[in-house]
Design a protein around this motif. Structure first.
Motif, mmCIF file in Angstrom:
data_model
loop_
_atom_site.group_PDB
_atom_site.id
_atom_site.type_symbol
_atom_site.label_atom_id
_atom_site.label_comp_id
_atom_site.label_asym_id
_atom_site.label_seq_id
_atom_site.Cartn_x
_atom_site.Cartn_y
_atom_site.Cartn_z
ATOM 1 N N TYR A 1 3.010 33.043 31.371
ATOM 2 C CA TYR A 1 3.022 33.948 30.245
ATOM 3 C C TYR A 1 1.660 34.622 30.070
ATOM 4 O O TYR A 1 1.564 35.816 29.951
ATOM 5 N N HIS A 2 0.560 33.833 30.084
ATOM 6 C CA HIS A 2 -0.779 34.404 29.867
ATOM 7 C C HIS A 2 -1.803 33.579 30.635
ATOM 8 O O HIS A 2 -1.672 32.372 30.765
ATOM 9 N N LYS A 3 -2.843 34.256 31.129
ATOM 10 C CA LYS A 3 -3.902 33.591 31.904
ATOM 11 C C LYS A 3 -5.248 34.110 31.426
ATOM 12 O O LYS A 3 -5.421 35.313 31.262
ATOM 13 N N GLU A 4 -6.206 33.199 31.202
ATOM 14 C CA GLU A 4 -7.571 33.569 30.842
ATOM 15 C C GLU A 4 -8.520 33.057 31.918
ATOM 16 O O GLU A 4 -8.580 31.864 32.175
ATOM 17 N N LEU A 5 -9.251 33.954 32.555
ATOM 18 C CA LEU A 5 -10.244 33.581 33.554
ATOM 19 C C LEU A 5 -11.617 33.696 32.910
ATOM 20 O O LEU A 5 -12.031 34.787 32.522
ATOM 21 N N ARG A 6 -12.302 32.581 32.783
ATOM 22 C CA ARG A 6 -13.629 32.557 32.180
ATOM 23 C C ARG A 6 -14.640 32.080 33.215
ATOM 24 O O ARG A 6 -14.271 31.616 34.283
ATOM 25 N N GLN A 7 -15.915 32.148 32.886
ATOM 26 C CA GLN A 7 -16.929 31.690 33.833
ATOM 27 C C GLN A 7 -16.947 30.166 33.952
ATOM 28 O O GLN A 7 -17.349 29.632 34.976
ATOM 29 N N ASP A 8 -16.529 29.460 32.926
ATOM 30 C CA ASP A 8 -16.587 28.001 32.961
ATOM 31 C C ASP A 8 -15.216 27.337 32.975
ATOM 32 O O ASP A 8 -15.113 26.120 33.044
ATOM 33 N N SER A 9 -14.140 28.117 32.925
ATOM 34 C CA SER A 9 -12.810 27.524 32.902
ATOM 35 C C SER A 9 -11.750 28.579 33.179
ATOM 36 O O SER A 9 -12.008 29.778 33.144
ATOM 37 N N VAL A 10 -10.557 28.094 33.472
ATOM 38 C CA VAL A 10 -9.372 28.934 33.621
ATOM 39 C C VAL A 10 -8.311 28.327 32.718
ATOM 40 O O VAL A 10 -8.101 27.118 32.725
ATOM 41 N N ARG A 11 -7.651 29.162 31.930
ATOM 42 C CA ARG A 11 -6.645 28.659 30.993
ATOM 43 C C ARG A 11 -5.343 29.422 31.185
ATOM 44 O O ARG A 11 -5.339 30.649 31.270
ATOM 45 N N PHE A 12 -4.241 28.666 31.278
ATOM 46 C CA PHE A 12 -2.903 29.234 31.397
ATOM 47 C C PHE A 12 -2.118 28.882 30.142
ATOM 48 O O PHE A 12 -2.247 27.772 29.622
ATOM 49 N N TYR A 13 -1.298 29.799 29.666
ATOM 50 C CA TYR A 13 -0.482 29.577 28.476
ATOM 51 C C TYR A 13 0.972 29.913 28.804
ATOM 52 O O TYR A 13 1.240 30.839 29.565
ATOM 53 N N ALA A 14 1.889 29.170 28.210
ATOM 54 C CA ALA A 14 3.313 29.448 28.371
ATOM 55 C C ALA A 14 4.012 29.221 27.040
ATOM 56 O O ALA A 14 3.650 28.317 26.286
ATOM 57 N N ASP A 15 5.002 30.046 26.741
ATOM 58 C CA ASP A 15 5.776 29.861 25.519
ATOM 59 C C ASP A 15 6.671 28.632 25.614
ATOM 60 O O ASP A 15 6.883 27.931 24.635
ATOM 61 N N TYR A 16 7.196 28.368 26.809
ATOM 62 C CA TYR A 16 8.114 27.246 26.981
ATOM 63 C C TYR A 16 8.033 26.760 28.420
ATOM 64 O O TYR A 16 8.016 27.565 29.352
ATOM 65 N N LEU A 17 7.964 25.450 28.611
ATOM 66 C CA LEU A 17 7.992 24.851 29.949
ATOM 67 C C LEU A 17 8.997 23.714 29.953
ATOM 68 O O LEU A 17 8.784 22.701 29.293
ATOM 69 N N PRO A 18 10.094 23.871 30.672
ATOM 70 C CA PRO A 18 11.013 22.754 30.789
ATOM 71 C C PRO A 18 10.378 21.633 31.614
ATOM 72 O O PRO A 18 9.398 21.857 32.328
ATOM 73 N N ALA A 19 10.920 20.444 31.516
ATOM 74 C CA ALA A 19 10.393 19.304 32.269
ATOM 75 C C ALA A 19 10.380 19.622 33.761
ATOM 76 O O ALA A 19 11.255 20.313 34.270
ATOM 77 N N GLY A 20 9.350 19.131 34.448
ATOM 78 C CA GLY A 20 9.251 19.364 35.884
ATOM 79 C C GLY A 20 7.817 19.374 36.350
ATOM 80 O O GLY A 20 6.896 19.120 35.576
ATOM 81 N N ASN A 21 7.623 19.666 37.622
ATOM 82 C CA ASN A 21 6.295 19.774 38.218
ATOM 83 C C ASN A 21 5.951 21.242 38.379
ATOM 84 O O ASN A 21 6.800 22.064 38.742
ATOM 85 N N TYR A 22 4.677 21.572 38.137
ATOM 86 C CA TYR A 22 4.225 22.948 38.220
ATOM 87 C C TYR A 22 2.952 23.034 39.048
ATOM 88 O O TYR A 22 2.161 22.097 39.071
ATOM 89 N N HIS A 23 2.761 24.146 39.713
ATOM 90 C CA HIS A 23 1.565 24.401 40.509
ATOM 91 C C HIS A 23 0.955 25.710 40.010
ATOM 92 O O HIS A 23 1.608 26.753 40.064
#
Length: 68
Positions: free
Chosen positions: A1-23
């Protein structure tokens, strides 16, 4: 849904994630040689931080690529 690339971190956001494995992946650029410790990846629900997951820490070695 959304990704933030910063100098000290990377952050991913999602409105909904069903159970499972993600890469999740991103490209980064090394600016210095050396050995570095990587913090574990951390994932949590924004409004229920008691639901979370964490990976194991790692080490990263950056060597010169001048000969490539």
């Amino acid at each position: 849904y959304h990704k933030e690339l910063r100098q000290d971190s990377v952050r991913f956001y999602a409105d909904y994630l069903p159970a499972g494995n993600y890469h999740l992946s991103y490209t980064a650029q090394a600016i210095a040689e050396g050995e570095f410790r990587l913090q574990p990846a951390h994932s949590e629900e924004m409004y229920d931080p008691d639901v979370f997951g964490k990976s194991t820490p790692a080490e990263l070695t950056v060597i010169s690529g001048a000969g490539q």
